[in-house]
Design an enzyme around this catalytic site. Structure first.
Site, PDB file in Angstrom:
ATOM      1  CG  HIS A 106      -1.858   1.173   1.265  1.00 17.39           C
ATOM      2  ND1 HIS A 106      -2.713   1.479   0.220  1.00 17.39           N
ATOM      3  CD2 HIS A 106      -2.079   2.140   2.213  1.00 17.39           C
ATOM      4  CE1 HIS A 106      -3.424   2.553   0.526  1.00 17.39           C
ATOM      5  NE2 HIS A 106      -3.055   2.978   1.723  1.00 17.39           N
ATOM      6  CG  ASP A 123      -3.743   5.536   4.013  1.00 18.89           C
ATOM      7  OD1 ASP A 123      -4.239   4.954   3.028  1.00 18.89           O
ATOM      8  OD2 ASP A 123      -3.040   4.951   4.859  1.00 18.89           O
ATOM      9  CB  CYS A 170      -2.834   2.739  -2.908  1.00 24.21           C
ATOM     10  SG  CYS A 170      -1.700   1.373  -3.295  1.00 24.21           S
TER      11      CYS A 170
END
Length: 228
Positions: A106, A123, A170
């Site tokens: 991630h 995030d 991501c």
């Protein structure tokens, strides 16, 4: 595709070398690797050549986060000239193993804005990288203000960060967020830290924009390849 074909060098851009396998990553719905993010950060640096802005490559950000030698970290950070920067953008990865290159699953982004004395963590997957972003913050915060200053910098989780809608975009949210913050910095007259870039992110970093960004980066690479 055989290993040798996948490893074929296709583009050198500034200090970044891209390989054939990077095109495959961008062509399909796959997780971005270090090289693609480093390439896009290098491209952003060329587009926003202000001495106030620093986009830190993934490998450098990873080493800052995980460097076991505190004394060595000081020497490592010196060439970055952090005390001279007003905006610094770090990619954050959740790889904990320094012996595993391109590990982790991630990406997120930590942005430092000196005018507001703040590090903001963005995030796209519900603060999944909070621990890693905090670790990076703690590693770098003491080197931000020069040798004789005491840092008053704070850390903030941006709970309104645009969220990804799948398990693989991501890295694209990192590139889209970095682009938006850099554009905000260069165009905004309000640089005193009261509003910052949060409203711009809500408007400009959407699932459709992020989805198109994969094609955009692939197109930029192919254009640069044609000019070689």
């Amino acid at each position: 595709m055989g290993k040798s074909a996948a490893d074929e060098k296709i583009l050198s851009y500034n200090d970044v070398v891209l390989r054939r396998s990077d095109l495959d990553i961008l062509s399909g719905p796959y997780y971005l690797n270090d090289r693609i993010i480093e390439f896009y950060f290098s491209l952003l640096s060329s587009s926003h050549p202000s001495e106030d802005i620093l986009l830190v490559p993934p490998s450098i950000a990873f080493w800052i986060t995980n460097c076991p030698d505190v004394d060595g970290l000081k020497d490592f950070l010196e060439p970055l000239k952090l005390p001279d920067k007003n905006l610094v953008i770090f990619p954050v990865n959740n790889n904990d193993d320094v012996s595993l290159p391109e590990g982790g699953s991630h990406w997120s982004l930590l942005a430092y804005y000196r005018s507001a004395n703040i590090f903001v963590h963005h995030d796209s997957n519900q603060q999944m990288n909070k621990r890693h972003a905090m670790k990076l913050f703690k590693s770098v915060v003491g080197y931000n203000g020069g040798p004789s200053s005491t840092s008053n910098d704070k850390y903030q989780e941006c709970i309104d960060t645009p969220q990804q809608v799948n398990g693989y975009d991501c890295g694209l949210y990192v590139t889209a967020t970095a682009r938006t913050i850099c554009s905000w910095y260069e165009s905004s007259e309000n640089k005193d830290g009261t509003d910052m870039w949060f409203s711009s992110l809500k408007e400009q970093v959407t699932p459709s924009v992020v989805g198109e960004m994969r094609k955009e980066i692939l197109g930029l690479i192919k254009d640069l390849m044609a000019k070689q």
